[in-house]
Design a protein around this motif. Structure first.
Motif, short mmCIF file in Angstrom:
data_model
loop_
_atom_site.label_atom_id
_atom_site.label_comp_id
_atom_site.label_asym_id
_atom_site.label_seq_id
_atom_site.Cartn_x
_atom_site.Cartn_y
_atom_site.Cartn_z
N MET A 1 0.82 -1.19 0.00
CA MET A 1 0.00 0.00 0.00
C MET A 1 0.86 1.26 0.00
O MET A 1 0.57 2.22 -0.69
CB MET A 1 -0.93 -0.01 1.21
N PHE A 2 1.93 1.29 0.81
CA PHE A 2 2.81 2.47 0.91
C PHE A 2 4.15 2.21 0.25
O PHE A 2 5.18 2.69 0.70
CB PHE A 2 3.03 2.84 2.38
N ASP A 3 4.16 1.47 -0.85
CA ASP A 3 5.42 1.10 -1.50
C ASP A 3 6.23 2.32 -1.92
O ASP A 3 7.38 2.47 -1.54
CB ASP A 3 5.15 0.22 -2.73
N GLY A 4 5.65 3.19 -2.71
CA GLY A 4 6.40 4.34 -3.21
C GLY A 4 6.08 5.62 -2.49
O GLY A 4 6.50 6.69 -2.93
N PHE A 5 5.36 5.53 -1.37
CA PHE A 5 4.94 6.76 -0.67
C PHE A 5 6.13 7.57 -0.20
O PHE A 5 6.23 8.77 -0.47
CB PHE A 5 4.03 6.40 0.51
N TRP A 6 7.06 6.96 0.53
CA TRP A 6 8.18 7.71 1.09
C TRP A 6 9.15 8.17 0.00
O TRP A 6 9.75 9.24 0.11
CB TRP A 6 8.91 6.90 2.16
N ASP A 7 9.28 7.38 -1.04
CA ASP A 7 10.10 7.83 -2.17
C ASP A 7 9.50 9.10 -2.78
O ASP A 7 10.23 10.03 -3.14
CB ASP A 7 10.19 6.74 -3.24
N ASN A 8 8.21 9.11 -2.89
CA ASN A 8 7.52 10.29 -3.44
C ASN A 8 7.64 11.49 -2.51
O ASN A 8 7.87 12.61 -2.95
CB ASN A 8 6.06 9.95 -3.70
N VAL A 9 7.53 11.26 -1.20
CA VAL A 9 7.64 12.35 -0.22
C VAL A 9 9.04 12.95 -0.25
O VAL A 9 9.20 14.17 -0.18
CB VAL A 9 7.28 11.84 1.20
N PHE A 10 10.07 12.11 -0.40
CA PHE A 10 11.44 12.62 -0.39
C PHE A 10 11.82 13.30 -1.70
O PHE A 10 12.86 13.95 -1.78
CB PHE A 10 12.43 11.50 -0.07
N ARG A 11 11.00 13.20 -2.72
CA ARG A 11 11.27 13.91 -3.96
C ARG A 11 10.86 15.37 -3.88
O ARG A 11 11.38 16.20 -4.63
CB ARG A 11 10.51 13.26 -5.11
N TYR A 12 9.97 15.73 -3.01
CA TYR A 12 9.47 17.10 -2.94
C TYR A 12 10.55 18.13 -2.60
O TYR A 12 10.57 19.20 -3.21
CB TYR A 12 8.29 17.21 -1.97
N PRO A 13 11.45 17.89 -1.63
CA PRO A 13 12.50 18.90 -1.40
C PRO A 13 13.37 19.12 -2.63
O PRO A 13 13.74 20.26 -2.93
CB PRO A 13 13.31 18.32 -0.24
N ARG A 14 13.70 18.06 -3.33
CA ARG A 14 14.51 18.21 -4.54
C ARG A 14 13.75 19.00 -5.60
O ARG A 14 14.31 19.86 -6.28
CB ARG A 14 14.90 16.83 -5.08
N TYR A 15 12.48 18.75 -5.73
CA TYR A 15 11.63 19.48 -6.66
C TYR A 15 11.58 20.96 -6.27
O TYR A 15 11.70 21.84 -7.12
CB TYR A 15 10.23 18.88 -6.67
N PHE A 16 11.42 21.25 -4.98
CA PHE A 16 11.37 22.61 -4.48
C PHE A 16 12.67 23.36 -4.78
O PHE A 16 12.66 24.50 -5.25
CB PHE A 16 11.08 22.60 -2.98
N ILE A 17 13.80 22.72 -4.52
CA ILE A 17 15.10 23.34 -4.78
C ILE A 17 15.28 23.59 -6.28
O ILE A 17 15.78 24.64 -6.69
CB ILE A 17 16.24 22.46 -4.22
N THR A 18 14.84 22.65 -7.11
CA THR A 18 14.95 22.82 -8.55
C THR A 18 14.12 24.00 -9.03
O THR A 18 14.57 24.80 -9.86
CB THR A 18 14.49 21.54 -9.27
N ILE A 19 12.91 24.14 -8.51
CA ILE A 19 12.05 25.26 -8.89
C ILE A 19 12.68 26.59 -8.47
O ILE A 19 12.74 27.55 -9.24
CB ILE A 19 10.65 25.11 -8.28
N LEU A 20 13.18 26.66 -7.23
CA LEU A 20 13.81 27.90 -6.75
C LEU A 20 15.04 28.26 -7.57
O LEU A 20 15.26 29.43 -7.90
CB LEU A 20 14.18 27.77 -5.28
N LEU A 21 15.85 27.27 -7.89
CA LEU A 21 17.05 27.52 -8.69
C LEU A 21 16.68 28.00 -10.08
O LEU A 21 17.30 28.93 -10.62
CB LEU A 21 17.90 26.24 -8.77
N GLY A 22 15.66 27.42 -10.68
CA GLY A 22 15.21 27.85 -12.00
C GLY A 22 14.69 29.28 -11.99
O GLY A 22 15.00 30.07 -12.89
N VAL A 23 13.92 29.63 -10.98
CA VAL A 23 13.41 31.01 -10.88
C VAL A 23 14.56 31.98 -10.68
O VAL A 23 14.61 33.05 -11.30
CB VAL A 23 12.38 31.11 -9.73
N PHE A 24 15.51 31.62 -9.83
CA PHE A 24 16.66 32.48 -9.58
C PHE A 24 17.48 32.70 -10.85
O PHE A 24 17.82 33.83 -11.20
CB PHE A 24 17.54 31.88 -8.47
N LEU A 25 17.79 31.62 -11.55
CA LEU A 25 18.61 31.74 -12.76
C LEU A 25 17.89 32.51 -13.86
O LEU A 25 18.51 33.32 -14.57
CB LEU A 25 19.02 30.36 -13.26
#
Length: 68
Positions: A1-25
């Motif tokens: 049931m929660f196979d990929g849940f934590w993998d998905n949760v841990f992707r959000y900080p990386r996604y957030f940093i990528t978005i901020l870096l893109g906006v900054f650049l």
């Protein structure tokens, strides 16, 4: 049931940093030609330092910290 849940949760900080870096650049890129001339570079640096000081003093006043 929660196979990929934590993998998905841990992707959000990386996604957030990528978005901020893109906006900054993308916001800095149009200013790069202005930094080639010393006069505009000094003016832009003065503007950014002044903005930082203004925001810092405003936040300190809002939080009730003493300026002295």
């Amino acid at each position: 049931m929660f196979d990929g849940f934590w993998d998905n949760v841990f992707r959000y900080p990386r996604y957030f940093i990528t978005i901020l870096l893109g906006v900054f650049l993308n916001s800095i890129e149009p200013l790069m030609p202005l930094l080639k001339r010393p006069v505009t570079m000094i003016a832009l640096l003065g503007f950014f330092v002044g903005t930082l000081v203004f925001v810092s003093l405003t936040v300190r006043a809002m939080l009730g910290f003493s300026a002295v």
